[in-house]
Write an enzyme that holds these catalytic residues in place. Structure first.
Site, short mmCIF file in Angstrom:
data_model
loop_
_atom_site.label_atom_id
_atom_site.label_comp_id
_atom_site.label_asym_id
_atom_site.label_seq_id
_atom_site.Cartn_x
_atom_site.Cartn_y
_atom_site.Cartn_z
N VAL C 27 43.80 -21.11 -62.09
CA VAL C 27 43.87 -21.99 -60.92
C VAL C 27 42.62 -22.87 -60.86
O VAL C 27 42.71 -24.09 -60.70
CB VAL C 27 44.01 -21.15 -59.62
CG1 VAL C 27 43.78 -22.01 -58.38
CG2 VAL C 27 45.39 -20.49 -59.56
N SER C 109 51.42 -10.21 -48.89
CA SER C 109 50.59 -11.40 -48.98
C SER C 109 51.44 -12.67 -48.85
O SER C 109 51.02 -13.67 -48.26
CB SER C 109 49.86 -11.42 -50.33
OG SER C 109 49.24 -10.17 -50.56
N ASP C 132 53.49 -3.04 -59.49
CA ASP C 132 54.77 -2.38 -59.24
C ASP C 132 55.99 -3.15 -59.74
O ASP C 132 57.08 -2.60 -59.83
CB ASP C 132 54.93 -2.10 -57.74
CG ASP C 132 53.94 -1.06 -57.24
OD1 ASP C 132 53.54 -0.21 -58.04
OD2 ASP C 132 53.57 -1.12 -56.06
N MET C 174 52.83 5.46 -60.26
CA MET C 174 52.97 4.65 -59.05
C MET C 174 54.39 4.06 -58.95
O MET C 174 55.10 3.96 -59.94
CB MET C 174 51.91 3.58 -59.02
CG MET C 174 50.55 4.19 -58.65
SD MET C 174 49.27 2.95 -58.26
CE MET C 174 48.05 4.01 -57.45
N GLY C 175 54.75 3.66 -57.73
CA GLY C 175 56.07 3.11 -57.49
C GLY C 175 56.72 3.78 -56.30
O GLY C 175 57.55 4.66 -56.44
#
Lengths: 328, 328, 328, 328
Positions: C27, C109, C132, C174-175
């Protein structure tokens, strides 16, 4: 040495190696711990000549323990080899009120520090930082353990493809004057033969050994070669020789090169760097100088800097025998 | 194709690549899942000619999903390029009662399978396994993602030492005909320039770009070069040219070599291999053949084998523009 | 949207993920490439409210492409959920002359950005950053590929010890709401069973499957479990259940935890981050906004931000079948 | 011990550790080098009781030097703790003509060997293999260096996310009775505090230290905790205590677990394993036994097995001071 040390400079010099940042961090924080000021010198002795200094507090070395390279940069300085250059450096150090410096590097860097000390009586401590492990007075130099693992990981990958194709690989690793990397990474990588500067095995014995290895049922082979091997041929000439004398092998060459100098330092290098950095500063604070800090027989020890420079680091010859046995 | 498939052979051929073992495992287990026999052919087409076969059940492929290389070994077979060689291979397959085979490899391996099919009507399925990602009909070949990460890890290490010394490195990566590895690993490695076979940037533009990069405040630079780059000079000639035209840089060369072909496959390569292996066998069981299984637009798809062989894999030209922007 | 964009802010928000720094770099440099100013916002929306801004030029993002975490830090901001908080944020942005912002994060977000846009008509672009992979409108989120490899490397290590002792391991990954990590890392890790939020296999079927696996000759087993698996028991309750119903197994539990969120990003994540960062800025410069940039079917695409927030990312159900086959 | 040794058995026992395979390979090949037969015993002492033996030649240990775990499997045997069990084992060894054995494992495994030797006068050599480094008579055990690097890599990843969110992490590592892993990996991981079994710092001092760390400008913190730390609370109770007493911190817990036992061994562990394996066999061939081979002060040394079992491995207390300094 009755001088009270209130401000210490730290610099990295010569070839960089993983663990230098961890050592910088330890020097900076040990200064803070003892309420001493610390100054970072950029680009080695050249930066000392040019006055490229920066104050460093404990927060300036956050999150660098795991970074390869050196945040202080390194350089080889021809100017520092002249009395004029060293004069400038001395004046800069005095102007800043710096009482002593810690130089992290190899033999050349220590020699520079030694001459500087002889001329100006300036207290110096050396920390051995080089991947080659070729420094007298320490069993391990900073970056050596990391480089070994980099080489071994590369050999592991090469072996995957070597054994898929029944090939012979010559893998060249760093070590112009010392076979430490080749010998240890060669054993760990399961190399059939290891060529080092300390021993001339001769071409005939190499070919004979490879033939024996093939006869024993090994389908692929890896030969690890130190840059400075004593066989008197470079790695491509070796390949040509084996191509000619062992047409049954499909021979390939891999030169690992500069990736051996970089990378996240291993646990061993980080801990060693931390211990040496603490010891370097505290040695100065105890009024001693002109030592290299190192590790010998599991203990942190001091070696007079001139001995460190003059002495010759030896490979462990027993490892050659171990290699011959485990590569059967 | 009314033939009922009861026994499938699997082989790896040409250059090996990480993920081949995961694909072998998937082929073997999919056969077991559908109560079909599976035969492993060793050393590619050469082993087919020599009858180097072994029955493979699900337990024979335990703990290989994470191994680089190929447990079936690979080879390039000149004999298979002759009608006599293929005749022998055919006879061996028939003698074993094998009804179809799955070949894991690149373009040459698929061409072999295609000719074999034309001559004997033998059902063949190809799985694209090569680190070069240069196969038409699939966005990703097995081993490509792993090789990319191997290259990027090496560049990360080289950057450590490059930025410690303010150096320019030329890093040569694999890719004789395709710039996929150079382009993607170059972007990920933060390369200042990337030289690929698909685009001739010219020496002048290279030097100009490096000068601009230096002027912008960059102190070290990495240029990634595919083996087959179009600039018409090898990497050492490039170094000489830049040495001469940009004396302000200390230029070094690193050729990553065969380590790019090995290593533990990434998650991506293992999952892709599993999916392609399942699809390969099930395609045969559905009575279809002469396809390559691949992945396009997030879907597992079939491409006729002759199209896969004739087609040309394209790099994403937009990536060249992305590289120019993010290396500013 | 006829506004001419001259200054763009960039922030990271929510849970951090590997690749965020590569996206920030892209960016910042795309802004520089198009001669637009770029402002970094620290600590997500909270920093926007507190005016924690810093100008960022291309040299400020040197050597971050390979760093995990986010140099801009991240945070969850309760204040931004209030109109007062958003008002402060808007005033800060206007005071700085910022015309648009790019937010790198997950669903929460994006929701924040969407509400902000509805209230103030402020142009927003979202870049999906979360390990995720649970965001609609993109096949891959930043950090997902890196997390997969972290998990697979951990499973490889666990398998070493599992197979040395013939043990059964439950590995929790995770998840909470999505089984992407469990399903893909489970296949790549050679898991015998995979428990995900999207499918309730039931305890009986799990035990039955493990018994079948043991009967087939497997001596050790790994079961991968997503945090949010549907079986209705946590991983320790599962262990107790299996301990009771399969006394022949020595069962162990390993919860991989937060290390899944960190680490050097893979090549894939770095390239994706670079492409999405370029596209995010250029989309704003073309006068478009309120999109998420993502990758679908091998193409960089735009998805309206409200759709990205409302939509549900789906796992590939075919992978469940693939897992059942290759774990036979 | 006038017995001539013609056949040696090798087994791995107790918890597995990386480097065991490299040691097995060295034992097997040293036997071959000296024209001695070698027998692999599967599943430790239990396999000795059940006669689970296999002849092993140099080609049987190809390509295992870089594999975690143990190809001979390991187990804990209750039956070997009984005289009847040992009687069976002895009979099996004699029936096979085995003259001595090398056991790779930890304290429990050595105790078993010692009792066996006392009862039957059977020559035994121990090789220290455990990640915990808690064995008297050697500075390093096989697998310890690898485990340290596994832990440090995990902490590096956790730090990425810790510093992105300004969090405090408690990271629990292995070490029920010894703080070697916690202390070294803690220093290398840049931990703010390290809790080990050898020292009780107390809860108050921990909280005080964390407050000081925060006050010094550190935004995130990592505390490394050995399983057997002396503070008398488990890691979740610690979290609760800090949650209550330091509400300014967002505290998380990560338990690294069994992945610490696996993985590709480091160069150090492979070389050490090779040296110890050679020494173990050659010690037996020289007519000596009932020793553990180890490395002390950079030398391969023998320690009487009963001393190795009775002695207590000490941490280097100076490292605690180093940690206090470099974490300032």
């Amino acid at each position: 040495m009755s001088l009270e040390i209130k401000k210490i400079a730290v610099l990295t010099s010569g070839g960089d190696s993983p663990g230098m940042n961890a050592a910088i961090r330890a020097v900076v924080r040990t200064c803070a711990f003892h309420n001493i000021e610390c100054i970072g010198v950029y680009r080695g002795y050249q930066g000392m000549i040019e006055g490229d200094f920066r104050e460093m507090g404990p927060r300036d070395v956050n999150n660098i323990i795991n970074k390869g390279g050196t945040i202080l940069k390194s350089a080889r300085s021809k100017e520092f080899m002249t009395p004029e250059g060293r004069k400038k450096a001395y004046n800069n150090l005095k102007a800043q009120g710096i009482d002593a410096f810690v130089v992290i590097g190899g033999n050349g860097s220590f020699t520079g520090g030694l001459i500087f000390n002889e001329e100006y009586g300036f207290p110096v401590i050396g920390i051995p930082g080089t991947i080659d492990n070729d420094i007298y007075g320490t069993s391990f130099t900073l970056g050596y353990d990391t480089a070994l693992n980099t080489v071994v990981e590369a050999i592991d990958k090469i072996r995957d493809t070597a054994s898929s194709h029944n090939r012979l690989f010559f893998v060249e690793v760093m070590g112009r004057d010392a076979g430490h990397i080749a010998l240890n990474a060669g054993i760990a990588g399961g190399a059939e033969e290891i060529l080092i500067p300390e021993e001339d095995m001769g071409l005939d014995r190499l070919v004979e050994s490879l033939k024996k290895s093939k006869a024993s049922g090994k389908l692929s082979s890896i030969v690890v070669i130190a840059e400075g091997d004593k066989i008197g041929k470079n790695v491509f000439e070796l390949k040509d020789y084996v191509d000619e004398n062992m047409p049954e092998y499909d021979v390939r060459v891999s030169i690992l090169g500069h990736m051996q100098r970089g990378g996240t330092p291993t646990c061993f290098d980080r801990v060693l760097a931390s211990r040496l950095g603490v010891k370097a500063v505290e040695t100065l604070l105890e009024g001693q100088s002109n030592y290299m800090v190192g590790v010998l027989k599991d203990e942190i020890v001091l070696t007079p800097l001139d001995l460190a420079v003059k002495g010759k680091s030896q490979i462990d010859k027993e490892l050659i025998r171990v290699s011959d046995i485990v590569s059967i």
